[in-house]
Design a protein around this motif. Sequence first.
Motif, mmCIF file in Angstrom:
data_model
loop_
_atom_site.group_PDB
_atom_site.id
_atom_site.type_symbol
_atom_site.label_atom_id
_atom_site.label_comp_id
_atom_site.label_asym_id
_atom_site.label_seq_id
_atom_site.Cartn_x
_atom_site.Cartn_y
_atom_site.Cartn_z
ATOM 1 N N LYS A 16 -24.891 51.813 24.050
ATOM 2 C CA LYS A 16 -24.074 50.941 24.923
ATOM 3 C C LYS A 16 -22.580 51.116 24.638
ATOM 4 O O LYS A 16 -21.772 51.188 25.559
ATOM 5 C CB LYS A 16 -24.450 49.460 24.695
ATOM 6 C CG LYS A 16 -25.882 49.139 25.057
ATOM 7 C CD LYS A 16 -26.227 47.702 24.717
ATOM 8 C CE LYS A 16 -26.300 47.425 23.227
ATOM 9 N NZ LYS A 16 -27.359 48.117 22.497
ATOM 10 N N ALA A 39 -24.641 43.235 16.228
ATOM 11 C CA ALA A 39 -24.477 44.451 17.023
ATOM 12 C C ALA A 39 -23.733 45.506 16.221
ATOM 13 O O ALA A 39 -22.916 45.176 15.369
ATOM 14 C CB ALA A 39 -23.689 44.128 18.289
ATOM 15 N N GLY A 128 -37.115 40.848 10.015
ATOM 16 C CA GLY A 128 -36.308 42.061 9.807
ATOM 17 C C GLY A 128 -34.941 41.890 10.437
ATOM 18 O O GLY A 128 -34.407 42.810 11.063
ATOM 19 N N THR A 130 -30.755 41.177 10.792
ATOM 20 C CA THR A 130 -29.609 41.841 10.169
ATOM 21 C C THR A 130 -29.044 40.989 9.032
ATOM 22 O O THR A 130 -28.119 41.405 8.348
ATOM 23 C CB THR A 130 -28.498 42.081 11.210
ATOM 24 O OG1 THR A 130 -28.101 40.823 11.750
ATOM 25 C CG2 THR A 130 -28.980 42.989 12.333
ATOM 26 N N ILE A 134 -27.159 35.095 12.556
ATOM 27 C CA ILE A 134 -27.157 34.956 14.012
ATOM 28 C C ILE A 134 -28.105 33.833 14.461
ATOM 29 O O ILE A 134 -27.710 32.932 15.203
ATOM 30 C CB ILE A 134 -27.569 36.297 14.687
ATOM 31 C CG1 ILE A 134 -26.703 37.459 14.192
ATOM 32 C CG2 ILE A 134 -27.596 36.169 16.202
ATOM 33 C CD1 ILE A 134 -25.236 37.384 14.497
ATOM 34 N N GLY A 135 -29.357 33.913 14.014
ATOM 35 C CA GLY A 135 -30.356 32.922 14.427
ATOM 36 C C GLY A 135 -29.939 31.505 14.051
ATOM 37 O O GLY A 135 -29.853 30.615 14.906
ATOM 38 N N VAL A 238 -37.453 39.143 17.777
ATOM 39 C CA VAL A 238 -36.371 39.256 18.748
ATOM 40 C C VAL A 238 -35.095 38.716 18.103
ATOM 41 O O VAL A 238 -35.123 38.192 16.991
ATOM 42 C CB VAL A 238 -36.686 38.434 20.024
ATOM 43 C CG1 VAL A 238 -37.857 39.028 20.776
ATOM 44 C CG2 VAL A 238 -36.954 36.967 19.684
ATOM 45 N N GLY A 274 -36.215 46.898 12.425
ATOM 46 C CA GLY A 274 -36.830 45.604 12.112
ATOM 47 C C GLY A 274 -38.315 45.607 12.464
ATOM 48 O O GLY A 274 -38.880 46.624 12.870
ATOM 49 N N ARG A 303 -30.211 50.637 8.051
ATOM 50 C CA ARG A 303 -31.662 50.819 7.972
ATOM 51 C C ARG A 303 -32.114 51.983 8.853
ATOM 52 O O ARG A 303 -31.526 52.246 9.897
ATOM 53 C CB ARG A 303 -32.387 49.545 8.447
ATOM 54 C CG ARG A 303 -32.348 48.420 7.448
ATOM 55 C CD ARG A 303 -33.037 47.183 7.999
ATOM 56 N NE ARG A 303 -32.317 46.610 9.121
ATOM 57 C CZ ARG A 303 -32.758 45.584 9.845
ATOM 58 N NH1 ARG A 303 -33.929 45.050 9.575
ATOM 59 N NH2 ARG A 303 -32.039 45.111 10.833
HETATM 60 P P1 IMO Z 1 -26.937 46.671 19.138
HETATM 61 O O1 IMO Z 1 -25.961 45.854 19.932
HETATM 62 C C1 IMO Z 1 -30.848 47.006 17.254
HETATM 63 C C2 IMO Z 1 -32.623 43.341 15.686
HETATM 64 C C3 IMO Z 1 -32.785 43.237 14.185
HETATM 65 C C4 IMO Z 1 -34.038 42.391 14.116
HETATM 66 C C5 IMO Z 1 -33.875 41.422 15.285
HETATM 67 C C6 IMO Z 1 -33.313 40.061 14.884
HETATM 68 O O2 IMO Z 1 -26.293 47.559 18.149
HETATM 69 O O3 IMO Z 1 -27.902 47.360 20.027
HETATM 70 P P2 IMO Z 1 -30.871 39.237 14.225
HETATM 71 O O4 IMO Z 1 -29.986 39.612 13.081
HETATM 72 O O5 IMO Z 1 -30.267 39.477 15.573
HETATM 73 O O6 IMO Z 1 -31.435 37.851 14.111
HETATM 74 O O7 IMO Z 1 -32.144 40.214 14.091
HETATM 75 O O8 IMO Z 1 -32.977 42.053 16.191
HETATM 76 N N1 IMO Z 1 -31.255 43.630 16.163
HETATM 77 C C7 IMO Z 1 -30.869 44.815 16.631
HETATM 78 N N2 IMO Z 1 -31.527 45.992 16.704
HETATM 79 N N3 IMO Z 1 -29.594 46.921 17.739
HETATM 80 C C8 IMO Z 1 -28.928 45.747 17.676
HETATM 81 O O9 IMO Z 1 -27.714 45.573 18.248
HETATM 82 C C9 IMO Z 1 -29.552 44.632 17.078
HETATM 83 N N4 IMO Z 1 -29.174 43.362 16.852
HETATM 84 C C10 IMO Z 1 -30.235 42.749 16.313
HETATM 85 O O10 IMO Z 1 -32.962 44.491 13.597
HETATM 86 O O11 IMO Z 1 -35.169 43.184 14.388
#
Ligand code: IMO
Length: 430
Positions: A16, A39, A128, A130, A134-135, A238, A274, A303
């Motif tokens: 993206k 992200a 899994g 980050t 966030i959550g 998610v 994750g 990772r």
């Molecule tokens: P971009 O914007 C890939 C995944 C985490 C985990 C799940 C929940 O770079 O595409 P969180 O920390 O959000 O509570 O983690 O979401 N995850 C992503 N995987 N690209 C990302 O962002 C991600 N942001 C969160 O690995 O499985």
Amino acid sequence: MANVVVVGAQWGDEGKGKIVDWLSERADVIARFQGGHNAGHTLVIDGEVYKLHALPSGVVRGGKLSVIGNGVVLDPWHLVSEIETLRAQGVEISPETLMIAENTPLILPIHGELDRARESQNSVAKIGTTGRGIGPAYEDKVGRRVVRVADLADPATLELRVDRALIHHDALRRGLGLESVDREALLASLAEVAPAILEYAAPVWKVMTEARKAGKRILFEGAQGALLDIDFGTYPFVTSSNVIAGQAATGVGVGPGTIDFVLGIVKAYTTRVGEGPFPTELHDDDGQRLGERGHEFGTTTGRKRRCGWFDACLVRQTCATSGVNGISLTKLDVLDGFERLKICVGYELDGETLDYLPTAADQQARCTPVYEEMPGWSESTEGARSWADLPANAIKYVRRVEELIDCPVALLSTSPEREDTILVRDPFAD
Ligand code: IMO
Ligand code: GDP
Ligand code: MG
């Protein structure tokens, strides 16, 4: 004047950032509308690598307005350090080029601590994540106990907000065996960071409305991917926000009619970081080769990303939930040299064939992919900048993807470099 929303159509990391950076040349305003510094968006411009987490990818280009909308959760200390890192790379960031919505919720250190404590203490509940809080920050937003950007301006309000959050957090922390929060230290650290954030604070909904009236082009930058969406993703594995295109309007405070074109970013194969179901995941040499050729390591956590074949069934579904008008197919070059390629066209579950991923977690986990095979190509597509440079079999692959997902290709990406991009249909011209 068209406004474009860019969203990930798989499990994130589709490329993206590269596409937003490329498209931002055609835009005036670039706005993040959900997610946070979970992200990781990597841009490569003339060999220089930029890694963005909380800032919109438009900041790198200069002369554009970058916006962090209310749908985002913002770690103020992280933002300050990200701004410093980018400034050291020569990127100019000022209140003229960056605005943060006053109603944006803040991620506090207690959110990261809670996130990591839950992940480490209960392997059954492990997502899994980050580990960046966030959550828990989104939970506090919905729970009406979060600190927001505007609260930083008034010490009395800030104390009230912090106390409201701490009643909840201290109870939770006791249960998890964590020490209670040092209220004074938290308040002092917020007071210290406040000026650096407040200089960018603005009523973003108003700025966006005025930008629209002035005929400015808005590019909405999604983070994560549709399969990590809190409602439509592979729940509970998610992220904690809505990431699909509908969120773009709510996440900055404009009406849904603002959006003219939804561009889904789609990797030519599939990856996931994750835990959670992943029907086309490969544990063999092909999977390893995809990971090596695609350098599939997370930008945020480092990772290793899980890799698998392209899943057309899933992308058809995510194009529907985001209302995707056209896709940007990225990392086609990673498939160079594979003798045969597989595309998932459906799933088998309990003797039946499905053309979508069911919602129930146990069913998702038991779905086995139905594959269609295609011949690969031995030529290189790396750095290709026109259709004419693509081998016939690569074109066949792209055409088959379009057919299966029921959505046309608008852009093609053939390397990490900004200019290694093929424009098929300009999303802004719609
Ligand atoms: P971009 O914007 C890939 C995944 C985490 C985990 C799940 C929940 O770079 O595409 P969180 O920390 O959000 O509570 O983690 O979401 N995850 C992503 N995987 N690209 C990302 O962002 C991600 N942001 C969160 O690995 O499985
Ligand atoms: P995002 O989170 O969706 O912005 O994606 P990431 O930046 O996390 O991951 C995509 C990775 O692939 C980055 O390292 C990009 O530099 C790289 N990339 C983007 N497009 C292409 C492409 O077309 N080919 C190759 N080989 N790499 C790409
Ligand atoms: Mg990423």
